[in-house]
Enzyme design. Structure first.
Site, mmCIF file in Angstrom:
data_model
loop_
_atom_site.group_PDB
_atom_site.id
_atom_site.type_symbol
_atom_site.label_atom_id
_atom_site.label_comp_id
_atom_site.label_asym_id
_atom_site.label_seq_id
_atom_site.Cartn_x
_atom_site.Cartn_y
_atom_site.Cartn_z
ATOM 1 N N ILE A 1 -9.265 0.127 1.473
ATOM 2 C CA ILE A 1 -7.807 0.236 1.512
ATOM 3 C C ILE A 1 -7.357 -1.292 1.561
ATOM 4 O O ILE A 1 -7.884 -2.172 2.259
ATOM 5 C CB ILE A 1 -7.450 0.885 3.091
ATOM 6 C CG1 ILE A 1 -8.446 1.981 3.096
ATOM 7 C CG2 ILE A 1 -5.857 1.009 3.123
ATOM 8 C CD1 ILE A 1 -8.062 3.286 2.011
ATOM 9 N N LYS A 2 -6.222 -1.322 0.483
ATOM 10 C CA LYS A 2 -5.662 -2.584 0.306
ATOM 11 C C LYS A 2 -4.478 -2.897 1.248
ATOM 12 O O LYS A 2 -3.594 -2.157 1.385
ATOM 13 C CB LYS A 2 -5.432 -2.454 -1.198
ATOM 14 C CG LYS A 2 -5.432 -3.953 -1.972
ATOM 15 C CD LYS A 2 -5.041 -3.820 -3.360
ATOM 16 C CE LYS A 2 -5.546 -4.947 -4.328
ATOM 17 N NZ LYS A 2 -5.300 -4.699 -5.421
ATOM 18 N N ILE A 3 -4.620 -4.087 1.899
ATOM 19 C CA ILE A 3 -3.487 -4.280 2.594
ATOM 20 C C ILE A 3 -2.748 -6.107 2.415
ATOM 21 O O ILE A 3 -3.799 -6.927 2.384
ATOM 22 C CB ILE A 3 -3.919 -4.460 4.294
ATOM 23 C CG1 ILE A 3 -4.352 -3.093 4.681
ATOM 24 C CG2 ILE A 3 -2.884 -5.120 5.217
ATOM 25 C CD1 ILE A 3 -4.999 -2.951 6.063
ATOM 26 N N SER B 1 -6.788 -1.736 -7.826
ATOM 27 C CA SER B 1 -5.593 -0.964 -8.211
ATOM 28 C C SER B 1 -4.505 -1.535 -7.576
ATOM 29 O O SER B 1 -4.716 -2.216 -6.425
ATOM 30 C CB SER B 1 -5.796 0.422 -8.280
ATOM 31 O OG SER B 1 -5.681 0.882 -6.757
#
Length: 444
Positions: free
Chosen positions: A212-214, A117
């Site tokens: 967790i998207k970084i 997402s």
């Protein structure tokens, strides 16, 4: 004391010719659900929509249909997505998320093994659907701020999706079955802000199978290292150049080296290498140059760079440094092909999926790419079929005067700004709804 919203973003600073092969285009019967290769025992996942391409020709493309009415989806036989994973070792993920999250059930049954997402996905989902209104109203009536409300809406979707994918996560020992949620795009150039936001999201979502998207900005490379060292799973996003990809791998390894636990197998990560955006920008540059050599390279740059990225992956995850980590249980940071929708109407609509199939990889597909691949994709190992050709294309682009580093920097900034625009736009719309609600004028 800072509010939750401030912790997540507000207190931190923000910044502010194509492939000649003719691929089969999607053929969907007008006005009816059609069976895709007899895969499903219920009406299939796709329904026709009209889409006007740049050449003015109306093409039949597709989007995923809602399947809430079929709570028990039975798969009569394996799909091409199962074949992709079982025969080639590539995990198919789905690049979309919206309510009702239960719509993911038939996709998971058909072979999808993870969900990605981003802020643009949630902007479209929340603006276009009334499915969020009840929770929104409840949160605003409880006195929640607009940004806090946004995060609660998003986190609810992430948690629900995590629960649906948990059986895959358990069955694979944590190799697949993940759902990604991105930190605020306002933090893309804030090292410490990103770390704090990642820690907060990980704690708040509270699911083993959340990533967790970084973003892979220069400022966030140290963030990736630090978050990995805390044992938090990370999807590194917006990787748009080979040097930056190598920095991402190094940050992952450094994070593992600083992890204080005994079992490194519990710490996993994937690296999202973007594809179609590269061709979109480079094709414009090649057409501007206009020579025969330049025009012959159109539609080839993104795949060439991705092939070299896979080669880099193979080289980095071997040798003494990696072997020392592997002895402690470390897992490779798989490369994920992202931005796989084909934007050039002259190219096959399965170009980026078909051309980048190989072991120890992930391909995450938006609606159109997923439908096209399920309809007429081909499962065969292609990622390393012609490394020399990819190297020649990559070097040829530099020889005609295009700087790959500059391309990566432009695309990174454009992508960050696009995500931040989506984030800010959605907050503005939610703010307007909140004002109407407080005045008693809000309607579903």
């Amino acid at each position: 004391m800072a509010t939750a919203a401030q912790l997540r973003s507000a207190q931190f600073s923000s910044i502010g010719n194509a492939n000649p092969l003719e691929g089969k285009k999607s053929g969907i019967d007008n006005g009816a659900f059609v069976d895709l290769k007899g895969i499903f025992s219920v009406p299939p996942l796709f329904a026709e929509i009209k889409y006007s391409r740049r050449d003015g020709v109306a093409q039949k493309l597709s989007r995923l249909r809602c399947a809430l009415a079929e709570p028990e989806i039975k798969v009569e036989k394996k799909t091409i997505l199962h074949e992709l994973y079982e025969q080639q070792g590539q995990s198919p993920w789905y690049d979309n998320l919206r309510r009702p999250v239960s719509d993911l059930k038939p996709l998971i049954q058909s072979g999808v093994r993870g969900i990605t997402s981003n802020p643009t996905i949630f902007e479209k989902a929340i603006i276009s659907s009334g499915a969020y209104d009840d929770q929104f109203r409840q949160l605003i009536n409880q006195g929640k701020g607009v940004e806090d409300t946004y995060w609660e809406l998003v986190i609810k979707d992430i948690q629900d999706a995590c629960e649906l994918l948990e059986p895959i996560y358990d069955a694979t020992g944590g190799a697949d079955g993940y759902v990604s949620v991105q930190v605020s795009p306002r933090l893309a150039f804030d090292t410490e802000g990103t770390v704090e936001a990642a820690k907060w999201l990980h704690k708040t979502v509270n699911r083993n199978n959340v990533y967790i998207k970084i973003p892979a900005t220069t400022e966030c490379i140290p963030s990736i290292k630090q978050v990995i060292s805390l044992g938090i799973g990370v999807t590194v996003t917006l990787i748009l150049s080979l040097p930056r990809y190598e920095a991402v791998i190094d940050a992952y390894m450094e994070g593992l080296e600083f992890f204080k636990g005994d079992d490194l197998s519990k710490v996993t990560s994937v690296a999202a290498f973007y594809v179609s955006r590269v061709d979109t920008l480079l094709d414009k540059k090649l057409e501007k140059i206009g020579t025969d050599n330049a025009l012959a390279l159109r539609g080839k740059a993104a795949i060439a760079q991705a092939v070299l990225a896979y080669k880099l992956y193979q080289e980095k995850f071997r040798g003494p440094r990696w072997e020392a980590l592997e002895k402690r249980g470390a897992r490779k940071q798989r490369v994920m092909w992202a931005s796989t929708n084909v934007k050039n109407p002259a190219c096959p609509d399965t170009l980026y999926v078909n051309s980048l199939i190989g072991p120890e990889t992930i391909t995450t597909m938006p609606d159109l790419a997923l439908q096209a691949f399920m309809d007429h994709g081909k499962v065969s190992r292609t990622i390393d079929a012609n490394f020399e050709e990819a190297k020649n294309i990559y070097n040829g682009i530099e020889k005609i005067g295009i700087d790959w580093a500059e391309v990566g920097s432009i695309l990174e900034l454009e992508s960050v700004e696009s995500f931040e625009k989506s984030f800010n736009n959605l907050l503005d719309i939610l703010g307007g709804k909140a004002d109407l609600l407080k005045k008693g004028k809000f309607r579903d």
